[in-house]
Design an enzyme around this catalytic site. Structure first.
Site, PDB file in Angstrom:
ATOM      1  N   ASP A 203      -9.239   6.782 -10.489  1.00 27.66           N
ATOM      2  CA  ASP A 203      -8.382   6.070  -9.547  1.00 27.66           C
ATOM      3  C   ASP A 203      -9.073   5.888  -8.196  1.00 27.66           C
ATOM      4  O   ASP A 203      -9.714   6.800  -7.688  1.00 27.66           O
ATOM      5  CB  ASP A 203      -7.130   6.944  -9.374  1.00 27.66           C
ATOM      6  CG  ASP A 203      -6.082   6.337  -8.491  1.00 27.66           C
ATOM      7  OD1 ASP A 203      -5.550   5.289  -8.864  1.00 27.66           O
ATOM      8  OD2 ASP A 203      -5.789   6.917  -7.424  1.00 27.66           O
ATOM      9  N   GLU A 245     -11.559   2.208 -11.174  1.00 28.75           N
ATOM     10  CA  GLU A 245     -10.610   1.337 -10.495  1.00 28.75           C
ATOM     11  C   GLU A 245     -11.166   1.047  -9.103  1.00 28.75           C
ATOM     12  O   GLU A 245     -11.044   1.858  -8.185  1.00 28.75           O
ATOM     13  CB  GLU A 245      -9.226   1.979 -10.346  1.00 28.75           C
ATOM     14  CG  GLU A 245      -8.227   0.947  -9.839  1.00 28.75           C
ATOM     15  CD  GLU A 245      -7.178   1.444  -8.832  1.00 28.75           C
ATOM     16  OE1 GLU A 245      -6.232   0.694  -8.579  1.00 28.75           O
ATOM     17  OE2 GLU A 245      -7.319   2.548  -8.289  1.00 28.75           O
TER      18      GLU A 245
HETATM   19  C1  GLC Z   1      -4.172   3.272  -7.642  1.00 23.89           C
HETATM   20  C2  GLC Z   1      -2.993   3.280  -8.591  1.00 23.89           C
HETATM   21  C3  GLC Z   1      -1.726   3.159  -7.801  1.00 23.89           C
HETATM   22  C4  GLC Z   1      -1.645   4.302  -6.809  1.00 23.89           C
HETATM   23  C5  GLC Z   1      -2.906   4.364  -5.936  1.00 23.89           C
HETATM   24  C6  GLC Z   1      -2.986   5.638  -5.145  1.00 23.89           C
HETATM   25  O1  GLC Z   1      -4.327   2.059  -7.006  1.00 23.89           O
HETATM   26  O2  GLC Z   1      -3.118   2.255  -9.534  1.00 23.89           O
HETATM   27  O3  GLC Z   1      -0.601   3.144  -8.634  1.00 23.89           O
HETATM   28  O4  GLC Z   1      -0.517   4.145  -6.002  1.00 23.89           O
HETATM   29  O5  GLC Z   1      -4.074   4.311  -6.698  1.00 23.89           O
HETATM   30  O6  GLC Z   1      -3.277   6.717  -5.991  1.00 23.89           O
END
Ligand code: GLC
Length: 544
Positions: A203, A245
């Site tokens: 993440d 991500e």
């Molecule tokens: C990522 C996740 C999201 C979350 C953020 C903070 O973007 O997809 O849902 O709120 O990280 O952890």
């Protein structure tokens, strides 16, 4: 490009599941791991290869579990560690892999590390987070949760200092300049990998390190840390993956693949809004453009591509003008907008029009990468824009037309979120049981599309080239893998259209329709012409 070895993740299809939303086995109104296990056969039938589950760890749930209070356990709402082990076992039995979220950048403020960090200046945990006497450092850093946050710094009364956070103020950022933090996170990885998990969706990786004078994103120091995680993974495990991500432009995502020594996979964020743009405009240019901006990636890596996920449909990777246009077209009601995005699901975005939904998926599958299906989108679930934050796209999965859509036996008022019961998307009509029976349902058509995509790895790893770029209402793609060729044409418009393709390179050969039985077409020296109905698409394999 010829990929030397087809690693499992390269031609996989992923299915994103929110455990809370999927199936409630104990009647408490919240989905849980045993519930998910009971639905693995359904997921297998869909034809996907790997499940990505959203965070299942103990958490105060200020960010639906992305605020972790304990990395070594399961939230009691979801079950136990034994349930989790069982999930892996049962998934593997069915040939399904499982990856989970690894939240590296921040913890919950309820995490014991943070509690010790704020209260004891002499504890080793003080240096686990990013503290400052002033809130004026790193001023070039944007705020991500614009709807709620006014600064990336929050003053903590207990510590008498400010702490740094890129997301909610209840999610303090960890300090990756501290090697202890890196070690802690490696231990976390090992804990879940030793249990048999197949990898992680990591993440928010661009934000690990902060440096004055920069925007604190994608810094070289961040890449160095991420490479350490990869090295650790490779030294101890085989066939496990890290998926990044990084909501960034392709050129900035490219370094996350390193030289094949950082992430195995990375999301391709900016192609997503451009599929919606292209479809609404009936014009291929946004897709042509973004693919021209997409660099080659190392041979052992893969893009992950998607139409929707559990967050808002992000419009961070478009221009201001494009964002305004997307909002006016796809989020006419201000309530549909959230941060820099749109909190709606796939079916409502595409007017609940089955042909458009299939076309959007076909466009995605015709591009290189590994696609992800967001739970519920395969049956055309609706959303509820009136729920808080992004909860409107995280409502209970609709299994059948019985009470609570078959999701739970709890009293409806005890569900974690109401099931969708609007006239158009009510669970009484939109549900797995009904769609299973109907050969013309979205579910069955999605299964078919998935199976065609899956049985031709050329879609995942073949070279690609746009054909007939002057005919902008058609996206025509030639995919090539060694001696094989597939041609995909998609009518982006709501009108019947004809397209002419120069396929003289393949003259004398034949084209076989991959999507339905029909007589093969022989390719001539002359241009081939096709007439496609509104939003129709055609995928064909070149054969002798
Ligand atoms: C990522 C996740 C999201 C979350 C953020 C903070 O973007 O997809 O849902 O709120 O990280 O952890």
């Amino acid at each position: 490009m010829t990929k030397d070895k087809l690693h499992w993740y390269m031609d996989a299809i992923f299915y994103e599941v929110h455990v809370r939303a999927y199936c409630d086995s104990n009647g408490d109104g919240k989905g849980d791991i045993p519930g998910l296990i009971s639905k693995l056969d359904y997921i297998k039938e869909l034809g996907v290869d790997c499940i990505w589950i959203l965070p299942i760890y103990p958490s105060p749930l200020k960010d639906d579990g992305y605020d972790i209070a304990d990395y070594y356990s399961v939230h009691p709402d979801y079950g136990t560690i034994d349930d989790f082990k069982n999930l892996i076992l049962e998934a593997h039995k069915r040939g399904l892999k499982v990856i989970a979220d690894l939240v590296l950048n921040h913890t919950s403020d309820q995490h014991p590390w943070f509690q010790k960090s704020r209260s004891d200046p002499n504890s080793k945990y003080r240096d686990y987070y990013v503290w400052s006497e002033t809130d004026e450092k790193y001023e070039n850093t944007r705020i991500i949760f614009l709807d709620t946050e006014v600064s990336n710094w929050t003053y903590d009364e207990v510590a008498g200092m400010y702490f740094w956070h890129r997301f909610y103020s209840t999610q303090p950022d960890l300090n990756y300049d501290n090697p202890e933090v890196v070690k802690e996170m490696m231990n976390v990885m090992d804990f879940w990998l030793d249990m048999g998990i197949d990898g992680f969706r990591a993440d928010a990786v661009p934000y690990l390190i902060e440096r004055e004078g920069t925007n604190c994103e994608n810094l070289p120091e961040t890449h160095e840390i991420l490479k350490q995680f990869r090295k650790h993974l490779d030294e101890k495990y085989e066939d496990k993956i890290l998926l990044a991500e990084a909501n960034q432009w392709p050129v900035d995502v490219r370094p996350y693949f390193g030289e094949g020594d950082e992430f195995h996979m990375g999301f391709h964020f900016p192609v997503m809004p451009r599929i919606y743009m292209a479809m609404r405009k009936g014009d291929t240019s946004p897709i042509h453009w973004i693919m021209s901006q997409t660099p080659e990636i190392p041979e052992n890596t893969q893009w992950c591509i998607f139409l929707r996920n559990h967050d808002e449909l992000t419009l961070e990777m478009v221009t201001e003008e494009e964002r305004q246009w997307m909002w006016s077209e796809y989020a006419p009601d201000p309530r549909m907008r959230l941060n820099l995005g749109i909190r709606r699901r796939l079916a409502p975005l595409l007017d609940n029009d089955q042909q458009k939904i299939l076309l959007a998926n076909a466009l995605l599958y015709a591009l290189p990468g590994a696609p992800i299906i967001y739970y519920g989108d395969e049956i055309g679930m609706g959303d509820n824009i009136w729920l808080f934050d992004r909860n409107g796209v995280r409502t209970p999965m609709q299994w059948n037309d019985s009470i609570n859509a078959g999701f739970s036996k709890a009293n409806p008022e005890d569900l974690y979120a109401p099931v969708i019961d609007s006239p158009e998307y009510t669970y009484k009509k939109v549900n797995v049981a009904v769609e299973r029976q109907d050969p013309e349902s979205l579910l069955n058509k999605m299964r078919h599309l998935v199976s065609v995509r899956k049985s031709h790895p050329i879609f995942a790893v073949g070279d690609f080239e746009f054909l007939a770029q002057d005919q902008t209402s058609f996206l025509a793609i030639l995919r090539t893998l060694e001696e094989q060729n597939v041609i995909c044409i998609h009518n982006l418009t709501g009108e019947e259209k004809s397209i002419e393709l120069d396929l003289s390179n393949f003259s004398g050969r034949r084209l076989i329709n991959l999507l339905e039985e029909s007589e093969p077409d022989t390719i001539t020296e002359k241009k081939q012409s096709y007439i496609l109905k509104p939003h129709q698409f055609l995928w064909m394999r070149v054969t002798d």
